[in-house]
Design an enzyme around this catalytic site. Structure first.
Site, PDB file in Angstrom:
ATOM      1  NE  ARG A  37      27.162  41.701  37.048  1.00 11.85           N
ATOM      2  CZ  ARG A  37      26.187  41.680  36.154  1.00 11.85           C
ATOM      3  NH1 ARG A  37      25.544  42.801  35.845  1.00 11.85           N
ATOM      4  NH2 ARG A  37      25.843  40.550  35.564  1.00 11.85           N
TER       5      ARG A  37
ATOM      6  CD  GLU B   1      29.171  38.020  42.353  1.00 12.32           C
ATOM      7  OE1 GLU B   1      28.670  39.159  42.316  1.00 12.32           O
ATOM      8  OE2 GLU B   1      29.569  37.484  43.391  1.00 12.32           O
TER       9      GLU B   1
END
Length: 375
Positions: free
Chosen positions: A239, A359
């Site tokens: 991330r 994600e």
């Protein structure tokens, strides 16, 4: 967040590569929906395909802040290439973090050189934001696992030679998710159709079909049932990478808008002299800088050994939404020229949307942030 002298040098090298090698081919690659393999080989020459591989296996072994800087600058070139690189790095991270010595020796030295390309197979048609609902199963039979199931939204799906796969060892047990390494040429593994996407069109995204795929038990990366926690730990760092890419994309859009505002004339003067445009650019620049600071803060926290979970989710949430805002305003500043494909900002606008989805969606990031705050 101040960069070290070495990190600034890395940033400058990758920015130069992005400007000279990636940006010139970005529009054509997007139009033709073709990944620029020469660019990939260039990244390998810069050792960037080994970014998350330990030095013992020939890798760069970058700290998280350097990883963030590289992702930002590659995305400044084009998000399709940055996404392919980050997913390759997810795969090498999994092998480096969870693999045995034999597994690391087998896979990592070649992946450092960019071939085979890595893929990360977690999502499924019916299991996106909640991977515990996956149905792909890896049944133990003697010294092998037999894999059946379908994975979806797989970046590098066509290009990959190595797949880091998440599957249940018992389809009815949510706690049995386990991580495996599967060679792409394994019998019974086929690539589904290439998705036609709004953006990220130069990056191949496919499904992967596993029909009785047999792999040796030694290809299991984690203990049975430990795969989901492994995935989530790897995705926290991922991330930060996506947030970094959102920053690079937004910076690209800001630069395009700033340049256009200085050269485009209306009412006898550059539109950059019009207060409405000036205020737009001020807002855009502020969002880009805030995104970069949040992202580098998350990276620095991980480098210090702190848990970056909340900081990573904040960075990913804020930077991806800011990328949407900044690219939208870049199109607006360009007017009609921003809406046609002869310029770059319409591509940046289309690409930006995916950063709020993959994600972990923005909604998932807010759930993580709230959990860290309140629970």
């Amino acid at each position: 967040m101040e960069l070290s002298e070495e990190q600034r040098a890395v940033r400058d090298v990758v920015r130069e590569f992005a400007e000279e090698e990636i940006r010139p081919v970005a529009r054509e690659a997007d139009t033709e929906e073709r990944f620029p393999e020469d660019v990939w080989d260039g990244l390998a020459d810069l050792d960037l395909t080994g970014l998350t591989v330990p030095e013992a296996y020939g890798g760069y072994d970058a700290d998280r802040l350097t990883y963030s800087v590289v992702n930002e600058e590659v995305a400044y070139g084009t998000l399709s290439v940055a996404t392919a690189l980050s997913v390759h790095c997810l795969a090498t991270s999994c092998i480096a973090t969870f693999g045995s010595e034999d597994q690391k020796e087998r896979w990592l030295p070649e992946m450092v050189d960019g071939r085979p390309v890595g893929a990360f197979a977690l999502s499924e048609p019916g299991a996106g934001s909640n991977p515990a609902e996956m149905t792909t199963e890896a049944r133990k039979e003697g010294n092998e696992y037999v894999i059946d199931g379908t994975k979806q939204w797989i970046t590098n799906g066509e290009r990959a030679g190595v797949v880091v796969l998440f599957a249940k060892t018992d389809r009815d047990d949510p706690g049995s998710v386990t991580q495996f390494v599967v060679p792409k040429d394994a019998d019974g593994l086929t690539v589904g159709k290439k998705e036609e996407k709004l953006g990220l069109r130069a990056s191949d995204t496919t499904s992967l079909e596993f029909d009785g795929v047999r792999i040796p038990a030694e290809n299991r990366l984690t203990e049975e049932g430990k795969g989901l926690s492994a995935a989530l730990s790897i995705l926290t760092g991922g991330r930060i990478g996506i947030a970094s890419q959102a920053v690079g994309l937004a910076q690209s859009a800001l630069d395009e808008a700033e340049a256009y505002a200085g050269e485009r004339e209306q009412f006898g003067k550059p539109i950059g002299d019009i207060q409405t445009i000036r205020h737009k650019l001020a807002d855009m620049a502020t969002q880009v800088r805030a995104s970069r600071l949040l992202t580098r803060d998350a990276a620095a926290r991980e480098d210090r050994g702190e848990s970056p979970r909340m900081a990573a989710s904040m960075a990913k949430y804020f930077a991806s939404e800011a990328a949407m805002d900044v690219t939208n305003e870049a199109v607006q500043i360009h007017g009609g020229y921003g809406y046609v494909t002869e310029g770059d900002v319409e591509r940046l606008y289309r690409d930006a949307k995916i950063t709020t989805i993959y994600e972990g969606t923005s909604e998932i990031q807010k759930t993580v942030i709230a959990r860290e705050l309140l629970d």
